[in-house]
Design an enzyme around this catalytic site. Structure first.
Site, PDB file in Angstrom:
ATOM      1  N   GLU A  20     -11.836   2.433   4.667  1.00  0.00           N
ATOM      2  CA  GLU A  20     -10.958   2.661   5.825  1.00  0.00           C
ATOM      3  C   GLU A  20     -11.063   4.144   6.142  1.00  0.00           C
ATOM      4  O   GLU A  20     -10.349   4.973   5.577  1.00  0.00           O
ATOM      5  CB  GLU A  20      -9.511   2.263   5.523  1.00  0.00           C
ATOM      6  CG  GLU A  20      -8.627   2.366   6.756  1.00  0.00           C
ATOM      7  CD  GLU A  20      -7.179   2.010   6.469  1.00  0.00           C
ATOM      8  OE1 GLU A  20      -6.694   1.034   7.051  1.00  0.00           O
ATOM      9  OE2 GLU A  20      -6.548   2.712   5.666  1.00  0.00           O
ATOM     10  N   GLU A  27       0.829  -1.201   0.000  1.00  0.00           N
ATOM     11  CA  GLU A  27       0.000   0.000   0.000  1.00  0.00           C
ATOM     12  C   GLU A  27       0.870   1.260   0.000  1.00  0.00           C
ATOM     13  O   GLU A  27       1.541   1.543   0.995  1.00  0.00           O
ATOM     14  CB  GLU A  27      -0.910   0.024   1.224  1.00  0.00           C
ATOM     15  CG  GLU A  27      -1.811   1.245   1.273  1.00  0.00           C
ATOM     16  CD  GLU A  27      -2.708   1.274   2.499  1.00  0.00           C
ATOM     17  OE1 GLU A  27      -3.642   2.095   2.525  1.00  0.00           O
ATOM     18  OE2 GLU A  27      -2.461   0.486   3.437  1.00  0.00           O
TER      19      GLU A  27
END
Length: 275
Positions: free
Chosen positions: A254, A160
């Site tokens: 998220e 990520e």
């Protein structure tokens, strides 16, 4: 996979298995109530942020998830860095070994659901006395070792890119691909988070076009890390770009639990239904 009829992708919400200082996830409270609530809202899955897989009672959790009809698309690992300082690029080899061992445990946990494992904050930051080249070498070595273990568990790894305020290693899709592609590992790819990408990428659509079939997972959050629709990020070009590359994975929210976790979960659903 179940999901919203208007969406091309199933929707998940990130929950932290344990209490955490990381602000952008909600810690599990009453687990059964939390999971039933997600399903009632229309979520197809729950992404689990797990500091230590040894604390997860797998059989009972699997049974509960099955009853609630929820899948687990991904396992987050960053709290091992936030809470314990475990890092794949730490100058102390003992810390690097501990980070690797923890991630190997995450891979075993992920195999229970065929989930992917996220390499985010656990890669750490470049620390004093460590060159960027050395840090990236350590990270590459770790990915090769983890990829071999991931293959044996039939799960994937997703690196990520994170914004510059959280790490100075791999801030953009291009930087992540520059590390991943030379390794030649088909089951190691990229997670694109719209919050981080909005800070670091010149163009979110361009980043998506560049990553193409290496895009394994997507985190959605608005420009302020609140639920989509509560900031100023224009998601329409982002979703169009995902369609154009044929992305078939998940959209996993998220987001900050603001103004409350319950309201954030509901807003993600409203946003998704408006697509």
């Amino acid at each position: 996979m179940p999901g919203f009829e208007a969406m091309a992708w199933p929707l998940a919400f990130v929950l932290s298995w344990q209490p955490t200082r990381f602000e952008a996830v909600t810690a599990v409270g009453d687990l059964e109530r939390d999971l039933e609530g997600l399903r009632a809202l229309g979520y197809a899955g729950v992404e689990l942020a797990v500091r230590d897989p040894a604390t997860v009672p797998v059989p009972s959790l699997k049974a509960l998830l099955e009853r609630c009809g929820l899948q687990v698309p991904a396992i987050g690992t960053g709290q091992a860095w936030v809470e314990e300082g475990l890092s794949l690029t730490h100058p102390d080899p003992a810390v690097r070994r501990a980070a690797l061992a923890r991630l190997e445990a995450h891979l075993e946990l992920a195999a229970e659901w065929g989930a992917l494992v996220i390499i985010g904050l656990i890669r750490g930051r470049r620390m004093e006395g460590v060159s960027r080249a050395q840090a990236l070498d350590w990270l590459s070595e770790a990915l090769v070792r983890l990829a071999d273990r991931a293959a044996s568990h039939r799960v994937r790894l997703a690196v990520e890119p994170l914004n510059r305020y959280e790490t100075d290693l791999l801030n953009t899709v291009e930087e992540a691909l520059s590390l991943i592609e030379p390794l030649g590992l088909s089951h190691v790819g990229v997670l694109l988070d719209t919050f981080h990408a909005n800070i670091e990428e010149a163009s979110l659509e361009g980043a998506i076009a560049r990553v193409r079939d290496r895009l394994f997972h997507v985190h959605i959050a608005d420009s302020n890390r609140w639920a989509p629709g509560w900031g100023h990020l224009d998601f329409d070009p982002v979703l169009k770009a995902l369609r154009e590359i044929g992305y078939r994975g998940w959209l996993s929210a998220e987001v900050l639990p603001q103004p409350s976790s319950e309201e954030a979960r509901a807003q993600v659903v409203r946003w998704a239904r408006g697509r």
